[in-house]
Design an enzyme around this catalytic site. Sequence first.
Site, PDB file in Angstrom:
ATOM      1  N   GLY A  14       0.760  -1.112   0.193  1.00  0.00           N
ATOM      2  CA  GLY A  14       0.157   0.083  -0.118  1.00  0.00           C
ATOM      3  C   GLY A  14       0.854   1.240   0.134  1.00  0.00           C
ATOM      4  O   GLY A  14       0.489   2.389   0.371  1.00  0.00           O
ATOM      5  N   SER A  15       2.140   1.148  -0.568  1.00  0.00           N
ATOM      6  CA  SER A  15       3.035   2.359  -0.400  1.00  0.00           C
ATOM      7  C   SER A  15       1.983   3.528  -1.259  1.00  0.00           C
ATOM      8  O   SER A  15       2.095   4.681  -0.820  1.00  0.00           O
ATOM      9  CB  SER A  15       4.290   2.260  -1.131  1.00  0.00           C
ATOM     10  OG  SER A  15       4.237   1.563  -2.109  1.00  0.00           O
ATOM     11  N   ASN A  16       1.542   3.137  -2.441  1.00  0.00           N
ATOM     12  CA  ASN A  16       0.908   4.234  -3.325  1.00  0.00           C
ATOM     13  C   ASN A  16      -0.604   4.641  -2.666  1.00  0.00           C
ATOM     14  O   ASN A  16      -1.126   5.667  -2.640  1.00  0.00           O
ATOM     15  CB  ASN A  16       0.496   3.601  -4.589  1.00  0.00           C
ATOM     16  CG  ASN A  16       1.744   3.316  -5.382  1.00  0.00           C
ATOM     17  OD1 ASN A  16       2.202   4.476  -5.614  1.00  0.00           O
ATOM     18  ND2 ASN A  16       2.136   2.156  -5.660  1.00  0.00           N
ATOM     19  N   LEU A  87      -5.019  -6.814  -6.749  1.00  0.00           N
ATOM     20  CA  LEU A  87      -4.971  -7.709  -7.986  1.00  0.00           C
ATOM     21  C   LEU A  87      -5.973  -8.623  -8.105  1.00  0.00           C
ATOM     22  O   LEU A  87      -5.864  -9.584  -8.925  1.00  0.00           O
ATOM     23  CB  LEU A  87      -3.701  -8.678  -7.080  1.00  0.00           C
ATOM     24  CG  LEU A  87      -2.586  -7.994  -6.781  1.00  0.00           C
ATOM     25  CD1 LEU A  87      -1.348  -9.090  -6.096  1.00  0.00           C
ATOM     26  CD2 LEU A  87      -1.632  -7.456  -8.095  1.00  0.00           C
ATOM     27  N   LEU A  89      -9.740  -8.883 -10.460  1.00  0.00           N
ATOM     28  CA  LEU A  89     -10.522  -8.410 -11.486  1.00  0.00           C
ATOM     29  C   LEU A  89     -11.616  -7.544 -11.047  1.00  0.00           C
ATOM     30  O   LEU A  89     -12.554  -7.850  -9.887  1.00  0.00           O
ATOM     31  CB  LEU A  89     -11.118  -9.555 -12.229  1.00  0.00           C
ATOM     32  CG  LEU A  89     -11.585  -9.081 -13.775  1.00  0.00           C
ATOM     33  CD1 LEU A  89     -10.780  -8.638 -14.553  1.00  0.00           C
ATOM     34  CD2 LEU A  89     -12.340 -10.420 -14.163  1.00  0.00           C
ATOM     35  N   ILE A  90     -11.876  -6.386 -11.607  1.00  0.00           N
ATOM     36  CA  ILE A  90     -12.924  -5.455 -11.100  1.00  0.00           C
ATOM     37  C   ILE A  90     -14.411  -6.072 -11.800  1.00  0.00           C
ATOM     38  O   ILE A  90     -14.421  -5.986 -12.795  1.00  0.00           O
ATOM     39  CB  ILE A  90     -12.925  -3.995 -11.604  1.00  0.00           C
ATOM     40  CG1 ILE A  90     -11.456  -3.569 -10.894  1.00  0.00           C
ATOM     41  CG2 ILE A  90     -14.035  -3.010 -11.298  1.00  0.00           C
ATOM     42  CD1 ILE A  90     -11.775  -3.461  -9.184  1.00  0.00           C
ATOM     43  N   HIS A 106      -0.406   0.890 -13.325  1.00  0.00           N
ATOM     44  CA  HIS A 106       0.294  -0.381 -13.779  1.00  0.00           C
ATOM     45  C   HIS A 106       1.943  -0.039 -13.956  1.00  0.00           C
ATOM     46  O   HIS A 106       2.014   0.883 -14.430  1.00  0.00           O
ATOM     47  CB  HIS A 106      -0.250  -0.953 -15.108  1.00  0.00           C
ATOM     48  CG  HIS A 106       0.275  -2.133 -15.591  1.00  0.00           C
ATOM     49  ND1 HIS A 106      -0.131  -3.537 -14.941  1.00  0.00           N
ATOM     50  CD2 HIS A 106       1.448  -2.412 -16.430  1.00  0.00           C
ATOM     51  CE1 HIS A 106       0.466  -4.226 -15.427  1.00  0.00           C
ATOM     52  NE2 HIS A 106       1.517  -3.704 -16.260  1.00  0.00           N
ATOM     53  N   ASP A 147      -5.699  -4.233 -18.023  1.00  0.00           N
ATOM     54  CA  ASP A 147      -4.791  -3.167 -18.476  1.00  0.00           C
ATOM     55  C   ASP A 147      -4.978  -2.743 -20.138  1.00  0.00           C
ATOM     56  O   ASP A 147      -3.932  -2.368 -20.448  1.00  0.00           O
ATOM     57  CB  ASP A 147      -3.449  -3.978 -18.438  1.00  0.00           C
ATOM     58  CG  ASP A 147      -3.251  -4.375 -16.974  1.00  0.00           C
ATOM     59  OD1 ASP A 147      -3.447  -3.788 -16.078  1.00  0.00           O
ATOM     60  OD2 ASP A 147      -2.440  -5.220 -16.948  1.00  0.00           O
ATOM     61  N   GLU A 176       6.086   6.091  -9.538  1.00  0.00           N
ATOM     62  CA  GLU A 176       4.594   6.117  -8.853  1.00  0.00           C
ATOM     63  C   GLU A 176       4.522   7.137  -7.455  1.00  0.00           C
ATOM     64  O   GLU A 176       3.441   7.703  -7.645  1.00  0.00           O
ATOM     65  CB  GLU A 176       4.429   4.563  -8.264  1.00  0.00           C
ATOM     66  CG  GLU A 176       4.543   3.732  -9.390  1.00  0.00           C
ATOM     67  CD  GLU A 176       4.297   2.123  -8.537  1.00  0.00           C
ATOM     68  OE1 GLU A 176       3.964   1.423  -9.465  1.00  0.00           O
ATOM     69  OE2 GLU A 176       4.657   2.049  -7.864  1.00  0.00           O
TER      70      GLU A 176
END
Length: 190
Positions: A14-16, A87, A89-90, A106, A147, A176
């Site tokens: 979760g760094s982003n 990770l 699928l939506i 990505h 993607d 990022e």
Amino acid sequence: MKKIRIAIFASGTGSNAINMIRFFENHPSIEVGFVLSNKSDAPVLNAAQALGVEVKCYDNKKVADGDFLVSLCQEHKIDWVVLAGYLRLIPTKLIEAFPEKIINLHPSLLPNYGGKGMFGSHVHKAVIENKETESGITIHFVNQEFDKGKIIAQFRCTIAENEGVSDLEKKIRYLEQGYLPTVIQNTILA
Ligand code: GRF
């Protein structure tokens, strides 16, 4: 006035996600509504909670349920969804309910090194094995195909001959951390 609300989906460190939470902490018009993870031991959950953000954790079956995610986002008055190291699928129903309002990060220059199985260090390994001389990050809208949604922005870095997977990973993380929050902000406010 109601702020524009983002939900961040993240599966890991979760760094982003944390970088975005900090960026939007005192933002005049955008706020983070909650952080969702599909992994109960994802470090992002504690880190986000420590910063005062509501966290949610559901198993893979639950996060595949589009109706569930749509009502969750509606209940929390979410306007945008950002996938940061998420990770799963939506589900189509969520994509349909939030057209061009779901954004993914990505760690390659799409369309290269995207698609199923291309995540985290798998991407960097493939890039290094193919002796690419550059890589980068792509911030894009999410559609039904992994993607493949419309690209919002890309940022590049060069790869020297002697560089390995971990060197590349550092460069990607640097891009990022530097660019994701502002691109999200500018896309939302455009
Ligand atoms: C990042 O490299 C992101 O681009 C990728 O997964 C990684 C997640 O890192 N999709 P973190 O969980 O935000 O630290």
